[in-house]
Design an enzyme around this catalytic site. Structure first.
Site, PDB file in Angstrom:
ATOM      1  N   ASN A  20       0.676  -1.270  -0.046  1.00 18.29           N
ATOM      2  CA  ASN A  20       0.139  -0.250   0.015  1.00 18.29           C
ATOM      3  C   ASN A  20       0.883   1.196   0.061  1.00 18.29           C
ATOM      4  O   ASN A  20       1.537   1.557   0.953  1.00 18.29           O
ATOM      5  CB  ASN A  20      -0.960  -0.037   1.293  1.00 18.29           C
ATOM      6  CG  ASN A  20      -1.584   1.078   1.599  1.00 18.29           C
ATOM      7  OD1 ASN A  20      -1.961   2.060   0.498  1.00 18.29           O
ATOM      8  ND2 ASN A  20      -2.335   1.471   2.569  1.00 18.29           N
ATOM      9  N   LYS A  22       0.072   4.161  -0.223  1.00 16.54           N
ATOM     10  CA  LYS A  22      -0.589   5.627   0.273  1.00 16.54           C
ATOM     11  C   LYS A  22      -0.186   6.709  -0.645  1.00 16.54           C
ATOM     12  O   LYS A  22      -0.086   6.441  -1.912  1.00 16.54           O
ATOM     13  CB  LYS A  22       0.017   5.667   1.608  1.00 16.54           C
ATOM     14  CG  LYS A  22      -0.289   4.530   2.405  1.00 16.54           C
ATOM     15  CD  LYS A  22      -0.052   4.828   4.119  1.00 16.54           C
ATOM     16  CE  LYS A  22      -0.237   3.381   4.753  1.00 16.54           C
ATOM     17  NZ  LYS A  22      -0.176   3.644   6.107  1.00 16.54           N
ATOM     18  N   HIS A 110      -9.570   1.446   4.807  1.00 21.30           N
ATOM     19  CA  HIS A 110      -8.384   1.464   5.323  1.00 21.30           C
ATOM     20  C   HIS A 110      -8.808   2.388   6.601  1.00 21.30           C
ATOM     21  O   HIS A 110      -9.484   3.399   6.647  1.00 21.30           O
ATOM     22  CB  HIS A 110      -7.279   2.064   4.411  1.00 21.30           C
ATOM     23  CG  HIS A 110      -5.900   1.796   5.130  1.00 21.30           C
ATOM     24  ND1 HIS A 110      -5.412   3.042   5.986  1.00 21.30           N
ATOM     25  CD2 HIS A 110      -5.003   0.931   5.007  1.00 21.30           C
ATOM     26  CE1 HIS A 110      -4.106   2.756   6.484  1.00 21.30           C
ATOM     27  NE2 HIS A 110      -3.856   1.602   5.818  1.00 21.30           N
ATOM     28  N   GLU A 112      -7.011   4.643   7.761  1.00 21.08           N
ATOM     29  CA  GLU A 112      -6.710   6.275   7.235  1.00 21.08           C
ATOM     30  C   GLU A 112      -8.072   6.878   6.698  1.00 21.08           C
ATOM     31  O   GLU A 112      -8.340   8.005   7.032  1.00 21.08           O
ATOM     32  CB  GLU A 112      -5.731   6.524   6.459  1.00 21.08           C
ATOM     33  CG  GLU A 112      -4.326   6.192   7.322  1.00 21.08           C
ATOM     34  CD  GLU A 112      -3.138   5.669   6.566  1.00 21.08           C
ATOM     35  OE1 GLU A 112      -2.944   5.770   5.296  1.00 21.08           O
ATOM     36  OE2 GLU A 112      -2.164   5.151   7.528  1.00 21.08           O
ATOM     37  N   GLU A 182      -5.676  -4.742  10.832  1.00 21.23           N
ATOM     38  CA  GLU A 182      -4.518  -3.827  10.881  1.00 21.23           C
ATOM     39  C   GLU A 182      -4.669  -2.995  12.065  1.00 21.23           C
ATOM     40  O   GLU A 182      -5.496  -2.062  12.242  1.00 21.23           O
ATOM     41  CB  GLU A 182      -4.585  -2.914   9.490  1.00 21.23           C
ATOM     42  CG  GLU A 182      -4.213  -3.451   8.345  1.00 21.23           C
ATOM     43  CD  GLU A 182      -3.649  -2.350   7.352  1.00 21.23           C
ATOM     44  OE1 GLU A 182      -2.340  -2.547   7.047  1.00 21.23           O
ATOM     45  OE2 GLU A 182      -4.248  -1.242   7.130  1.00 21.23           O
ATOM     46  N   GLY A 188       2.401   2.437  10.691  1.00 19.04           N
ATOM     47  CA  GLY A 188       3.335   3.463  10.558  1.00 19.04           C
ATOM     48  C   GLY A 188       3.955   3.938  11.937  1.00 19.04           C
ATOM     49  O   GLY A 188       4.599   4.955  11.717  1.00 19.04           O
ATOM     50  N   SER A 228       3.447  -1.944  10.248  1.00 20.41           N
ATOM     51  CA  SER A 228       4.585  -1.811  10.539  1.00 20.41           C
ATOM     52  C   SER A 228       5.396  -3.464  10.091  1.00 20.41           C
ATOM     53  O   SER A 228       6.566  -3.749  10.696  1.00 20.41           O
ATOM     54  CB  SER A 228       5.343  -1.657  11.932  1.00 20.41           C
ATOM     55  OG  SER A 228       4.573  -0.283  12.163  1.00 20.41           O
ATOM     56  N   GLY A 250       4.710   1.575   4.556  1.00 25.16           N
ATOM     57  CA  GLY A 250       6.175   2.130   4.638  1.00 25.16           C
ATOM     58  C   GLY A 250       7.097   1.105   3.753  1.00 25.16           C
ATOM     59  O   GLY A 250       7.935   1.490   3.058  1.00 25.16           O
TER      60      GLY A 250
HETATM   61  P1  PGA Z   1       2.667   0.368   7.580  1.00 25.39           P
HETATM   62  O1  PGA Z   1       1.377   0.537   7.032  1.00 25.39           O
HETATM   63  O2  PGA Z   1       3.438  -0.916   7.068  1.00 25.39           O
HETATM   64  O3  PGA Z   1       3.374   1.596   7.008  1.00 25.39           O
HETATM   65  O4  PGA Z   1       2.465   0.474   9.129  1.00 25.39           O
HETATM   66  C1  PGA Z   1       0.564  -0.558   6.900  1.00 25.39           C
HETATM   67  C2  PGA Z   1      -0.831   0.157   6.189  1.00 25.39           C
HETATM   68  O5  PGA Z   1      -1.506   1.143   6.620  1.00 25.39           O
HETATM   69  O6  PGA Z   1      -1.577  -0.797   5.581  1.00 25.39           O
END
Ligand code: PGA
Length: 268
Positions: A20, A22, A110, A112, A182, A188, A228, A250
């Site tokens: 992803n 983003k 998601h 977010e 998640e 993140g 993460s 990330g």
């Molecule tokens: P992250 O993001 O690996 O940066 O923690 C995961 C996600 O939001 O899908």
């Protein structure tokens, strides 16, 4: 669609590792990243693991062209969509537009989107249904905040989101879907959930799906863990019987680290 015959995930499910991106990378940067991935991923890496990348909308056409021209064995994904097929919805993108670009997977709900853009369960459910209607596979995201975990309400939150997100979806469609667990506190932050905590919630997702859609759907649905994930944490997570992949933020922006996650079986 994967046949489910691989030896990677629990119950014969083919694991899905999804990147992803983003709101990162313009279309030139996106092309560079997928070309690097095409170079790093060997044939045997993708024999038992499916891989998808989810660039921003503006990159999709460019990434599609490179994946297809260079025969890179990575599926194309999107990060979001509207629930209507067309109409006066300024700034939105419809599922059939994504399907026309050979998008296979669409991330829906998601955290977010839920937290920053106010997407409620009902909207998430509409999107799930419209992604399925356009012939693509939704990756439905669920997960609790740290306050919810501390208050002991992880189970209620996740079960509620799974039930609401899958309302009106046929058992056959549920069985072909992906649910990404998640935990919001792990996204993140560098704080990855322990493999056993992630397993526990992914098993809960599966038992909820069994109640909703039956044992067959629950056995074939793929449950990803996200939050993460890095090359060093992937093998422990992927060894868990109910974890069938990862949704990677990330670490998916770096070709080496994303390839390292896809190659989790090589570690140790
Ligand atoms: P992250 O993001 O690996 O940066 O923690 C995961 C996600 O939001 O899908």
């Amino acid at each position: 669609m994967p046949s489910g015959s691989g030896s990677g995930g629990g119950g014969g499910r083919v694991p899905l590792i999804s990147g992803n991106w983003k709101m990162h990378l313009n279309h030139f940067e996106a092309i560079t990243l997928v070309q690097k991935l095409g170079y790093l991923l060997r044939k045997e890496d993708v024999e038992e693991v499916e891989v998808s990348v989810h660039p921003p909308f503006t990159d999709l056409r460019s990434v599609q062209t490179v994946l297809e021209a260079d025969k890179i064995p990575v599926a194309l994904g999107a990060q979001n969509c509207h629930w209507e097929d067309k109409g006066a919805f300024t700034g939105e993108v419809a599922p059939p537009m994504l399907a026309k670009l050979n998008v296979s997977y669409v991330i829906v709900g998601h955290s977010e989107r839920r937290e920053l853009f106010g997407e409620a369960d009902e909207v998430v459910n509409r999107k799930v249904l419209s992604v399925l209607g356009a012939g693509m596979t939704p990756i439905l995201c669920v997960g609790e905040t740290s306050a919810e975990r501390e208050a002991g309400s992880t189970e209620a939150k996740v079960v509620g989101q799974v039930r609401a997100g899958l309302a009106g979806v046929s058992p056959a469609q549920v069985g072909a879907m992906v649910v990404a667990y998640e935990p919001i506190w792990a996204i993140g932050t560098g704080r990855v959930a322990s493999a056993s905590d992630a397993q526990e919630v992914c098993a809960l997702v599966r038992s909820t799906v069994a109640e909703l859609a039956g044992a067959e759907a629950a056995a074939s649905l793929r449950a990803q863990y996200g939050g993460s994930v890095k090359p060093d944490s992937a093998p422990g997570l992927m060894a868990m019987p109910d974890i069938d992949g990862a949704l990677v933020g990330g670490a998916s922006l770096d070709a080496e680290s994303f390839a390292g996650i896809v190659q989790y079986r090589l570690a140790g």
